[in-house]
Design a protein around this motif. Structure first.
Motif, PDB file in Angstrom:
ATOM      1  N   ARG A   1      40.269  54.029  17.566  1.00 22.25           N
ATOM      2  CA  ARG A   1      40.880  52.726  17.814  1.00 22.25           C
ATOM      3  C   ARG A   1      40.861  51.893  16.546  1.00 22.25           C
ATOM      4  O   ARG A   1      40.017  52.066  15.688  1.00 22.25           O
ATOM      5  N   PHE A   2      41.822  50.987  16.485  1.00 26.33           N
ATOM      6  CA  PHE A   2      41.996  50.168  15.296  1.00 26.33           C
ATOM      7  C   PHE A   2      42.089  48.709  15.694  1.00 26.33           C
ATOM      8  O   PHE A   2      42.528  48.380  16.790  1.00 26.33           O
ATOM      9  N   CYS A   3      41.681  47.819  14.763  1.00 30.06           N
ATOM     10  CA  CYS A   3      41.680  46.397  15.099  1.00 30.06           C
ATOM     11  C   CYS A   3      43.094  45.826  15.095  1.00 30.06           C
ATOM     12  O   CYS A   3      43.386  44.921  15.849  1.00 30.06           O
ATOM     13  N   THR A   4      43.943  46.348  14.234  1.00 34.24           N
ATOM     14  CA  THR A   4      45.301  45.810  14.132  1.00 34.24           C
ATOM     15  C   THR A   4      46.315  46.927  13.919  1.00 34.24           C
ATOM     16  O   THR A   4      45.958  48.044  13.558  1.00 34.24           O
ATOM     17  N   GLU A   5      47.578  46.576  14.093  1.00 37.07           N
ATOM     18  CA  GLU A   5      48.647  47.537  13.857  1.00 37.07           C
ATOM     19  C   GLU A   5      48.686  47.959  12.394  1.00 37.07           C
ATOM     20  O   GLU A   5      49.054  49.087  12.073  1.00 37.07           O
ATOM     21  N   SER A   6      48.315  47.059  11.488  1.00 38.31           N
ATOM     22  CA  SER A   6      48.366  47.438  10.076  1.00 38.31           C
ATOM     23  C   SER A   6      47.289  48.448   9.733  1.00 38.31           C
ATOM     24  O   SER A   6      47.483  49.322   8.896  1.00 38.31           O
ATOM     25  N   CYS A   7      46.131  48.353  10.406  1.00 37.18           N
ATOM     26  CA  CYS A   7      45.105  49.379  10.218  1.00 37.18           C
ATOM     27  C   CYS A   7      45.613  50.722  10.738  1.00 37.18           C
ATOM     28  O   CYS A   7      45.400  51.752  10.117  1.00 37.18           O
ATOM     29  N   LEU A   8      46.278  50.689  11.868  1.00 40.33           N
ATOM     30  CA  LEU A   8      46.846  51.914  12.428  1.00 40.33           C
ATOM     31  C   LEU A   8      47.882  52.498  11.471  1.00 40.33           C
ATOM     32  O   LEU A   8      47.899  53.701  11.224  1.00 40.33           O
ATOM     33  N   GLY A   9      48.719  51.640  10.918  1.00 38.91           N
ATOM     34  CA  GLY A   9      49.733  52.104   9.977  1.00 38.91           C
ATOM     35  C   GLY A   9      49.117  52.743   8.752  1.00 38.91           C
ATOM     36  O   GLY A   9      49.579  53.778   8.274  1.00 38.91           O
ATOM     37  N   ALA A  10      48.043  52.146   8.249  1.00 41.32           N
ATOM     38  CA  ALA A  10      47.358  52.709   7.094  1.00 41.32           C
ATOM     39  C   ALA A  10      46.756  54.059   7.433  1.00 41.32           C
ATOM     40  O   ALA A  10      46.782  54.985   6.629  1.00 41.32           O
ATOM     41  N   PHE A  11      46.226  54.162   8.633  1.00 39.94           N
ATOM     42  CA  PHE A  11      45.656  55.431   9.075  1.00 39.94           C
ATOM     43  C   PHE A  11      46.735  56.504   9.157  1.00 39.94           C
ATOM     44  O   PHE A  11      46.573  57.616   8.653  1.00 39.94           O
ATOM     45  N   LEU A  12      47.863  56.163   9.783  1.00 40.76           N
ATOM     46  CA  LEU A  12      48.925  57.144   9.972  1.00 40.76           C
ATOM     47  C   LEU A  12      49.533  57.587   8.646  1.00 40.76           C
ATOM     48  O   LEU A  12      50.017  58.705   8.521  1.00 40.76           O
ATOM     49  N   ALA A  13      49.480  56.709   7.647  1.00 45.37           N
ATOM     50  CA  ALA A  13      50.027  57.052   6.345  1.00 45.37           C
ATOM     51  C   ALA A  13      49.218  58.181   5.700  1.00 45.37           C
ATOM     52  O   ALA A  13      49.767  59.038   5.019  1.00 45.37           O
ATOM     53  N   ASP A  14      47.914  58.160   5.916  1.00 38.29           N
ATOM     54  CA  ASP A  14      47.061  59.207   5.353  1.00 38.29           C
ATOM     55  C   ASP A  14      45.757  59.310   6.147  1.00 38.29           C
ATOM     56  O   ASP A  14      44.725  58.774   5.736  1.00 38.29           O
ATOM     57  N   PRO A  15      45.824  59.966   7.296  1.00 42.20           N
ATOM     58  CA  PRO A  15      44.688  59.991   8.231  1.00 42.20           C
ATOM     59  C   PRO A  15      43.379  60.472   7.602  1.00 42.20           C
ATOM     60  O   PRO A  15      42.327  59.890   7.839  1.00 42.20           O
ATOM     61  N   ASP A  16      43.447  61.527   6.800  1.00 45.93           N
ATOM     62  CA  ASP A  16      42.217  62.098   6.253  1.00 45.93           C
ATOM     63  C   ASP A  16      41.508  61.117   5.331  1.00 45.93           C
ATOM     64  O   ASP A  16      40.292  60.927   5.416  1.00 45.93           O
ATOM     65  N   ILE A  17      42.281  60.493   4.455  1.00 46.68           N
ATOM     66  CA  ILE A  17      41.694  59.532   3.518  1.00 46.68           C
ATOM     67  C   ILE A  17      41.126  58.328   4.271  1.00 46.68           C
ATOM     68  O   ILE A  17      39.988  57.911   4.042  1.00 46.68           O
ATOM     69  N   PHE A  18      41.900  57.787   5.175  1.00 44.29           N
ATOM     70  CA  PHE A  18      41.475  56.595   5.905  1.00 44.29           C
ATOM     71  C   PHE A  18      40.186  56.876   6.679  1.00 44.29           C
ATOM     72  O   PHE A  18      39.243  56.096   6.658  1.00 44.29           O
ATOM     73  N   TYR A  19      40.154  58.018   7.336  1.00 44.71           N
ATOM     74  CA  TYR A  19      38.985  58.375   8.129  1.00 44.71           C
ATOM     75  C   TYR A  19      37.750  58.501   7.238  1.00 44.71           C
ATOM     76  O   TYR A  19      36.680  57.983   7.551  1.00 44.71           O
ATOM     77  N   LYS A  20      37.921  59.171   6.115  1.00 47.21           N
ATOM     78  CA  LYS A  20      36.805  59.396   5.200  1.00 47.21           C
ATOM     79  C   LYS A  20      36.272  58.067   4.660  1.00 47.21           C
ATOM     80  O   LYS A  20      35.066  57.801   4.696  1.00 47.21           O
ATOM     81  N   VAL A  21      37.178  57.237   4.177  1.00 49.36           N
ATOM     82  CA  VAL A  21      36.791  55.961   3.582  1.00 49.36           C
ATOM     83  C   VAL A  21      36.082  55.070   4.601  1.00 49.36           C
ATOM     84  O   VAL A  21      35.055  54.472   4.317  1.00 49.36           O
ATOM     85  N   HIS A  22      36.640  55.000   5.809  1.00 37.25           N
ATOM     86  CA  HIS A  22      36.087  54.065   6.782  1.00 37.25           C
ATOM     87  C   HIS A  22      34.841  54.594   7.468  1.00 37.25           C
ATOM     88  O   HIS A  22      34.028  53.835   7.953  1.00 37.25           O
TER      89      HIS A  22
ATOM     90  N   TYR B   1      44.108  47.272  24.777  1.00 38.42           N
ATOM     91  CA  TYR B   1      44.986  46.334  24.093  1.00 38.42           C
ATOM     92  C   TYR B   1      44.996  46.542  22.589  1.00 38.42           C
ATOM     93  O   TYR B   1      45.660  45.826  21.858  1.00 38.42           O
ATOM     94  N   PHE B   2      44.230  47.522  22.145  1.00 39.99           N
ATOM     95  CA  PHE B   2      44.163  47.776  20.708  1.00 39.99           C
ATOM     96  C   PHE B   2      44.909  49.064  20.375  1.00 39.99           C
ATOM     97  O   PHE B   2      44.954  49.988  21.188  1.00 39.99           O
ATOM     98  N   PRO B   3      45.479  49.128  19.184  1.00 40.57           N
ATOM     99  CA  PRO B   3      46.172  50.353  18.801  1.00 40.57           C
ATOM    100  C   PRO B   3      45.208  51.529  18.689  1.00 40.57           C
ATOM    101  O   PRO B   3      44.053  51.349  18.282  1.00 40.57           O
ATOM    102  N   SER B   4      45.669  52.713  19.056  1.00 42.72           N
ATOM    103  CA  SER B   4      44.811  53.887  18.978  1.00 42.72           C
ATOM    104  C   SER B   4      45.628  55.085  18.519  1.00 42.72           C
ATOM    105  O   SER B   4      46.857  55.082  18.566  1.00 42.72           O
ATOM    106  N   ALA B   5      44.916  56.098  18.052  1.00 46.86           N
ATOM    107  CA  ALA B   5      45.579  57.326  17.606  1.00 46.86           C
ATOM    108  C   ALA B   5      44.642  58.500  17.853  1.00 46.86           C
ATOM    109  O   ALA B   5      43.424  58.330  17.933  1.00 46.86           O
ATOM    110  N   GLN B   6      45.221  59.669  17.974  1.00 45.58           N
ATOM    111  CA  GLN B   6      44.434  60.878  18.135  1.00 45.58           C
ATOM    112  C   GLN B   6      44.156  61.491  16.771  1.00 45.58           C
ATOM    113  O   GLN B   6      45.049  61.582  15.934  1.00 45.58           O
TER     114      GLN B   6
END
Ligand SMILES: [Zn+2]
Length: 71
Positions: free
Chosen positions: A39-60, A27-32
């Motif tokens: 997996r992400f807690c919300t759609e907005s987290c997913l959107g932030a990830f998709l905007a810049d996957p490398d940065i988001f992954y590194k930061v989190h 039931y949670f958004p996910s991405a490869q």
């Protein structure tokens, strides 16, 4: 014994570092990302990830290590 194992299976961690219990990951958004399913807690987290996957992954990833530290 079996019920304990089922509880563990239902616990999962989203990339942003939040832990969910008694929740179904489907039931949670996910991405490869690099062959892994993230997996992400919300759609907005997913959107932030998709905007810049490398940065988001590194930061989190870092925030996951220092859960108590605030930026
Ligand atoms: Zn999130």
């Amino acid at each position: 014994m079996n019920s304990e194992k089922a509880e563990v299976a239902r616990k999962f961690v989203v990339l942003c570092g939040r832990v969910f219990r008694d929740a179904d990951p489907k039931y949670f958004p996910s991405a490869q990302y690099r062959g892994r399913t993230l997996r992400f807690c919300t759609e907005s987290c997913l959107g932030a990830f998709l905007a810049d996957p490398d940065i988001f992954y590194k930061v989190h990833r870092n925030s996951e290590k220092n859960k108590d530290a605030k930026p």
